[in-house]
Write a protein that holds these residues in place. Structure first.
Motif, PDB file in Angstrom:
ATOM      1  N   ASP A  87       0.832  -1.195   0.000  1.00  7.45           N
ATOM      2  CA  ASP A  87       0.000   0.000   0.000  1.00  7.45           C
ATOM      3  C   ASP A  87       0.873   1.254   0.000  1.00  7.45           C
ATOM      4  O   ASP A  87       1.753   1.400   0.856  1.00  7.45           O
ATOM      5  CB  ASP A  87      -0.910   0.015   1.235  1.00  7.45           C
ATOM      6  CG  ASP A  87      -1.848   1.207   1.219  1.00  7.45           C
ATOM      7  OD1 ASP A  87      -1.478   2.250   1.808  1.00  7.45           O
ATOM      8  OD2 ASP A  87      -2.920   1.111   0.618  1.00  7.45           O
ATOM      9  N   PRO A  88       0.660   2.171  -0.958  1.00  7.73           N
ATOM     10  CA  PRO A  88       1.516   3.352  -1.051  1.00  7.73           C
ATOM     11  C   PRO A  88       1.564   4.196   0.222  1.00  7.73           C
ATOM     12  O   PRO A  88       2.623   4.726   0.583  1.00  7.73           O
ATOM     13  CB  PRO A  88       0.899   4.135  -2.215  1.00  7.73           C
ATOM     14  CG  PRO A  88       0.228   3.102  -3.052  1.00  7.73           C
ATOM     15  CD  PRO A  88      -0.303   2.088  -2.077  1.00  7.73           C
ATOM     16  N   LYS A  89       0.438   4.333   0.904  1.00  5.08           N
ATOM     17  CA  LYS A  89       0.434   5.130   2.131  1.00  5.08           C
ATOM     18  C   LYS A  89       1.244   4.446   3.229  1.00  5.08           C
ATOM     19  O   LYS A  89       1.956   5.116   3.993  1.00  5.08           O
ATOM     20  CB  LYS A  89      -1.000   5.370   2.602  1.00  5.08           C
ATOM     21  CG  LYS A  89      -1.783   6.315   1.721  1.00  5.08           C
ATOM     22  CD  LYS A  89      -3.156   6.578   2.320  1.00  5.08           C
ATOM     23  CE  LYS A  89      -3.979   7.480   1.425  1.00  5.08           C
ATOM     24  NZ  LYS A  89      -5.323   7.736   1.995  1.00  5.08           N
ATOM     25  N   ASP A  90       1.129   3.134   3.304  1.00  2.00           N
ATOM     26  CA  ASP A  90       1.909   2.397   4.297  1.00  2.00           C
ATOM     27  C   ASP A  90       3.402   2.531   4.010  1.00  2.00           C
ATOM     28  O   ASP A  90       4.218   2.650   4.925  1.00  2.00           O
ATOM     29  CB  ASP A  90       1.522   0.917   4.296  1.00  2.00           C
ATOM     30  CG  ASP A  90       0.133   0.675   4.881  1.00  2.00           C
ATOM     31  OD1 ASP A  90      -0.391   1.594   5.545  1.00  2.00           O
ATOM     32  OD2 ASP A  90      -0.421  -0.415   4.663  1.00  2.00           O
ATOM     33  N   ARG A  91       3.755   2.538   2.749  1.00  2.00           N
ATOM     34  CA  ARG A  91       5.165   2.645   2.384  1.00  2.00           C
ATOM     35  C   ARG A  91       5.699   4.056   2.662  1.00  2.00           C
ATOM     36  O   ARG A  91       6.842   4.217   3.098  1.00  2.00           O
ATOM     37  CB  ARG A  91       5.359   2.256   0.910  1.00  2.00           C
ATOM     38  CG  ARG A  91       5.040   0.786   0.645  1.00  2.00           C
ATOM     39  CD  ARG A  91       5.304   0.376  -0.781  1.00  2.00           C
ATOM     40  NE  ARG A  91       6.728   0.340  -1.096  1.00  2.00           N
ATOM     41  CZ  ARG A  91       7.561  -0.623  -0.741  1.00  2.00           C
ATOM     42  NH1 ARG A  91       7.118  -1.672  -0.043  1.00  2.00           N
ATOM     43  NH2 ARG A  91       8.834  -0.579  -1.080  1.00  2.00           N
ATOM     44  N   LEU A  92       4.878   5.052   2.428  1.00  2.00           N
ATOM     45  CA  LEU A  92       5.299   6.407   2.744  1.00  2.00           C
ATOM     46  C   LEU A  92       5.481   6.572   4.255  1.00  2.00           C
ATOM     47  O   LEU A  92       6.471   7.153   4.716  1.00  2.00           O
ATOM     48  CB  LEU A  92       4.276   7.417   2.226  1.00  2.00           C
ATOM     49  CG  LEU A  92       4.641   8.889   2.429  1.00  2.00           C
ATOM     50  CD1 LEU A  92       5.928   9.236   1.703  1.00  2.00           C
ATOM     51  CD2 LEU A  92       3.507   9.793   1.964  1.00  2.00           C
ATOM     52  N   ALA A 133      19.490   7.884  -0.887  1.00  2.00           N
ATOM     53  CA  ALA A 133      18.592   8.197   0.220  1.00  2.00           C
ATOM     54  C   ALA A 133      17.414   9.040  -0.269  1.00  2.00           C
ATOM     55  O   ALA A 133      16.254   8.775   0.081  1.00  2.00           O
ATOM     56  CB  ALA A 133      19.353   8.918   1.326  1.00  2.00           C
ATOM     57  N   TYR A 134      17.699  10.052  -1.081  1.00  2.00           N
ATOM     58  CA  TYR A 134      16.600  10.876  -1.592  1.00  2.00           C
ATOM     59  C   TYR A 134      15.726  10.076  -2.551  1.00  2.00           C
ATOM     60  O   TYR A 134      14.502  10.269  -2.597  1.00  2.00           O
ATOM     61  CB  TYR A 134      17.133  12.122  -2.298  1.00  2.00           C
ATOM     62  CG  TYR A 134      16.027  13.119  -2.594  1.00  2.00           C
ATOM     63  CD1 TYR A 134      15.590  14.001  -1.620  1.00  2.00           C
ATOM     64  CD2 TYR A 134      15.387  13.126  -3.841  1.00  2.00           C
ATOM     65  CE1 TYR A 134      14.548  14.892  -1.878  1.00  2.00           C
ATOM     66  CE2 TYR A 134      14.349  14.007  -4.108  1.00  2.00           C
ATOM     67  CZ  TYR A 134      13.940  14.892  -3.117  1.00  2.00           C
ATOM     68  OH  TYR A 134      12.896  15.760  -3.372  1.00  2.00           O
ATOM     69  N   GLY A 135      16.326   9.153  -3.273  1.00  2.00           N
ATOM     70  CA  GLY A 135      15.559   8.323  -4.191  1.00  2.00           C
ATOM     71  C   GLY A 135      14.521   7.474  -3.474  1.00  2.00           C
ATOM     72  O   GLY A 135      13.453   7.187  -4.030  1.00  2.00           O
ATOM     73  N   ALA A 139      10.653   7.682  -4.480  1.00  4.83           N
ATOM     74  CA  ALA A 139       9.895   6.501  -4.901  1.00  4.83           C
ATOM     75  C   ALA A 139       8.659   6.287  -4.039  1.00  4.83           C
ATOM     76  O   ALA A 139       7.613   5.847  -4.525  1.00  4.83           O
ATOM     77  CB  ALA A 139      10.793   5.265  -4.844  1.00  4.83           C
ATOM     78  N   ALA A 140       8.775   6.596  -2.735  1.00  6.97           N
ATOM     79  CA  ALA A 140       7.630   6.418  -1.847  1.00  6.97           C
ATOM     80  C   ALA A 140       6.545   7.458  -2.113  1.00  6.97           C
ATOM     81  O   ALA A 140       5.352   7.179  -1.968  1.00  6.97           O
ATOM     82  CB  ALA A 140       8.091   6.504  -0.391  1.00  6.97           C
ATOM     83  N   CYS A 141       6.944   8.649  -2.509  1.00  9.43           N
ATOM     84  CA  CYS A 141       5.970   9.708  -2.788  1.00  9.43           C
ATOM     85  C   CYS A 141       5.296   9.543  -4.151  1.00  9.43           C
ATOM     86  O   CYS A 141       4.140   9.942  -4.330  1.00  9.43           O
ATOM     87  CB  CYS A 141       6.650  11.075  -2.740  1.00  9.43           C
ATOM     88  SG  CYS A 141       7.170  11.629  -1.094  1.00  9.43           S
ATOM     89  N   ALA A 142       6.010   8.965  -5.103  1.00  5.60           N
ATOM     90  CA  ALA A 142       5.561   8.946  -6.500  1.00  5.60           C
ATOM     91  C   ALA A 142       4.125   8.465  -6.707  1.00  5.60           C
ATOM     92  O   ALA A 142       3.367   9.096  -7.454  1.00  5.60           O
ATOM     93  CB  ALA A 142       6.529   8.113  -7.338  1.00  5.60           C
TER      94      ALA A 142
END
Length: 211
Positions: A87-92, A133-135, A139-142
């Protein structure tokens, strides 16, 4: 023929790693102003000339320490991602918790890599680790970027949130007596932020008021 009493200089990379670790210890004990090539050599148990074989100057040592700091930082976020699911929110949320893990477990490195001081951007380890680190953040925000937003706007929003929270907690601003309630944990904070990425119909409910 007499035997030399000097210890052969290591050429397998372990001396460089030892000097970096010694520099991190100095950061912890004395802060960034206490960093010096001579002190690192003494702490690593080598001659004062030894750091010169690996770092041109103090900035070279600082850059190597920062490179390791970003590697540890990235690993902390990746560790959380490993248990986050799809889930994208969980990953963020996971990378945010990894960010906080790094700040809490390595406060001296955290403050150092984000101190604003100049590092050698042409150093391959530094540039690779910092970009990686920024990547992870990118990737989590994308998957959550709204169609009307530029990706960097959301990346900076999330970065500012988690970094600010970590720094305030670290510098004891959480003890501010002017707060009306106890300092909130990060979970309710990130939950509020994640609602920004919900479709408009899910973000709020309620009937229209009568005219």
């Amino acid at each position: 023929m007499t035997k030399s009493s000097s210890t052969p200089r290591k050429r397998d990379g372990t001396l460089r790693a030892s000097l970096i670790d010694a520099g991190i210890e100095l950061l912890r004990d004395r802060g960034p102003d206490g960093l010096s090539l001579r002190e690192c050599a003494a702490k690593a148990g080598v001659s004062h000339a030894a750091p010169g074989y690996h770092f041109k100057n103090l900035m070279g040592l600082s850059t190597a320490i920062a490179a390791k700091g970003f590697a540890v930082f990235a690993k902390a976020m990746e560790n959380r991602l490993g248990n986050a699911g799809d889930d994208p929110k969980d990953r963020l949320a996971a990378i945010c918790y990894g960010y906080l893990d790094f700040a809490q477990e390595h406060p001296d490195l955290f403050l150092f890599i984000f101190s604003g001081q100049k590092f050698g951007s042409d150093d391959p380890d530094y540039s690779t680790n910092a970009s990686h680190a920024y990547g992870i953040l990118r990737a989590a925000c994308a998957p959550l970027i709204p169609p009307t937003a530029h990706p960097e706007e959301i990346e900076i929003l999330v970065w500012s949130l988690v970094h600010g929270y970590a720094h305030l907690a670290m510098t004891r601003k959480l003890d501010n007596p002017n707060l009306e309630r106890a300092w909130p944990g990060f979970e309710p904070v990130i939950k509020h932020v994640l609602t920004l990425f919900e479709p408009a119909g899910d973000a709020h409910t309620g009937s229209k008021t009568a005219e």
